[in-house]
Design a protein around this motif. Structure first.
Motif, short mmCIF file in Angstrom:
data_model
loop_
_atom_site.label_atom_id
_atom_site.label_comp_id
_atom_site.label_asym_id
_atom_site.label_seq_id
_atom_site.Cartn_x
_atom_site.Cartn_y
_atom_site.Cartn_z
N PHE A 221 3.96 -31.81 26.99
CA PHE A 221 5.17 -32.60 26.71
C PHE A 221 5.97 -32.94 27.97
O PHE A 221 7.11 -32.52 28.14
CB PHE A 221 6.05 -31.87 25.67
N GLY B 100 2.73 -28.89 19.55
CA GLY B 100 2.37 -30.29 19.31
C GLY B 100 0.90 -30.42 18.98
O GLY B 100 0.22 -29.44 18.65
N GLU B 101 0.42 -31.65 19.15
CA GLU B 101 -0.93 -31.99 18.69
C GLU B 101 -1.97 -31.75 19.80
O GLU B 101 -2.85 -30.89 19.69
CB GLU B 101 -0.82 -33.46 18.29
N ALA B 102 -1.85 -32.49 20.87
CA ALA B 102 -2.80 -32.40 22.00
C ALA B 102 -2.16 -33.09 23.19
O ALA B 102 -1.30 -33.96 23.02
CB ALA B 102 -4.11 -33.09 21.63
N GLY C 56 -1.42 -35.62 26.23
CA GLY C 56 -1.66 -37.05 26.46
C GLY C 56 -1.98 -37.27 27.94
O GLY C 56 -2.28 -36.32 28.67
N ASN D 293 0.26 -26.78 22.45
CA ASN D 293 -0.37 -27.71 21.51
C ASN D 293 -1.47 -26.98 20.73
O ASN D 293 -1.98 -25.96 21.21
CB ASN D 293 -1.02 -28.86 22.28
N GLU E 225 0.36 -35.37 30.44
CA GLU E 225 0.16 -33.92 30.31
C GLU E 225 -1.15 -33.50 30.97
O GLU E 225 -1.23 -32.49 31.66
CB GLU E 225 0.16 -33.52 28.82
N1 URA Z 1 1.90 -35.11 22.45
C1 URA Z 1 1.57 -33.85 22.05
O1 URA Z 1 1.31 -33.61 20.89
N2 URA Z 1 1.54 -32.91 22.98
C2 URA Z 1 1.82 -33.12 24.26
O2 URA Z 1 1.77 -32.17 25.05
C3 URA Z 1 2.17 -34.41 24.64
C4 URA Z 1 2.20 -35.39 23.73
#
Ligand code: URA
Length: 234
Positions: A85, A71-73, A75, A111, A78
């Motif tokens: 996630f 994923g991106e980063a 939140g 991420n 997390e």
């Molecule tokens: N969105 C993401 O990209 N990664 C996460 O770990 C949680 C939300």
């Protein structure tokens, strides 16, 4: 986490009648777990990494996974739990992983940026670059066959010219690994159409895994072109 997963796997396989000899990869499994732990410790100690006011969310799952979701980063949730996630998007991701017959602890989830940007803003290009060498090493250790890139930031990390609405669901050969861009689960939660496509692509992931690599068309430019440029693979 790794030891716990391994013990769980041993119990599961034994209950299915498996023999001890099935576990000959134990050494490799432990080596990968330990390499990942060392990498995580190195990241914790790296004072040059940006976003140090947030917790490090390194990633989790099977160190020998064939499939890595990126994923991106992190939140809010997390960051708090130091696990990737785990919010609403993560619950959707996990539900669909289960629906295709896999388990969350069989795959690996991480991420591109491993600390939460303030107010969940988009990660900056320099943040993505700062974390890049670590993700590269993390992927090298796990050595997955398939990378599922969740959302445009993860997709563009591997495929700088790809567009999420055009390219989600296609399969790309990036330096010998299969990269499947998908909508981010948060985008799927926001819109019916994105949800339908997210679900459709997810359901087809087991087919990607089973595809014999030698029958796959080779792309001219391994880093840019989908294996099937004209059509969706699925
Ligand atoms: N969105 C993401 O990209 N990664 C996460 O770990 C949680 C939300």
């Amino acid at each position: 986490m790794a030891r716990q997963f391994y013990r769980h796997e041993i119990r599961r396989r034994k209950s299915e009648g498996g023999q001890k000899s099935e576990f000959k990869n134990f050494n490799q499994f432990m080596e990968k777990s330990e390499s990942l732990k060392l990498l995580e410790d190195e990241m914790i100690g790296d004072k040059l990494l940006p976003l140090r006011e947030s917790n490090l969310v390194f990633g989790e799952g099977n160190p020998e996974a064939k499939v890595v979701f990126i994923g991106e980063a992190p939140g809010f949730h997390e960051d708090r739990l130091k696990r990737p996630f785990v919010g609403r998007g993560g619950q959707l991701l996990e539900r669909l992983i289960n629906e295709i017959g896999w388990r969350r602890d069989q795959v690996y989830i991480t991420n591109i940026v491993k600390r939460r940007p303030p107010e969940n803003r988009d990660p900056l290009p320099e943040e993505i670059e700062a974390y890049r060498p670590y993700l590269t090493r993390q992927i090298e250790i796990i050595d997955p066959k398939i990378i599922v890139a969740l959302g445009r930031f993860a997709m563009n990390y591997f495929l700088p010219e790809a567009k999420i609405t055009r390219d989600q669901g296609k399969v790309f050969d990036v330096d010998g690994r299969l990269v499947v861009p998908m909508f981010h689960p948060a985008a799927a939660l926001r819109g019916n159409n994105a949800m339908a496509q997210f679900t459709e692509t997810m359901k087809k992931l087991p087919d990607v895994e089973a595809m014999p690599r030698e029958t796959m068309p080779r792309s001219e430019s391994a880093t840019k072109k989908p294996l099937h440029p004209q059509s969706r693979l699925f």
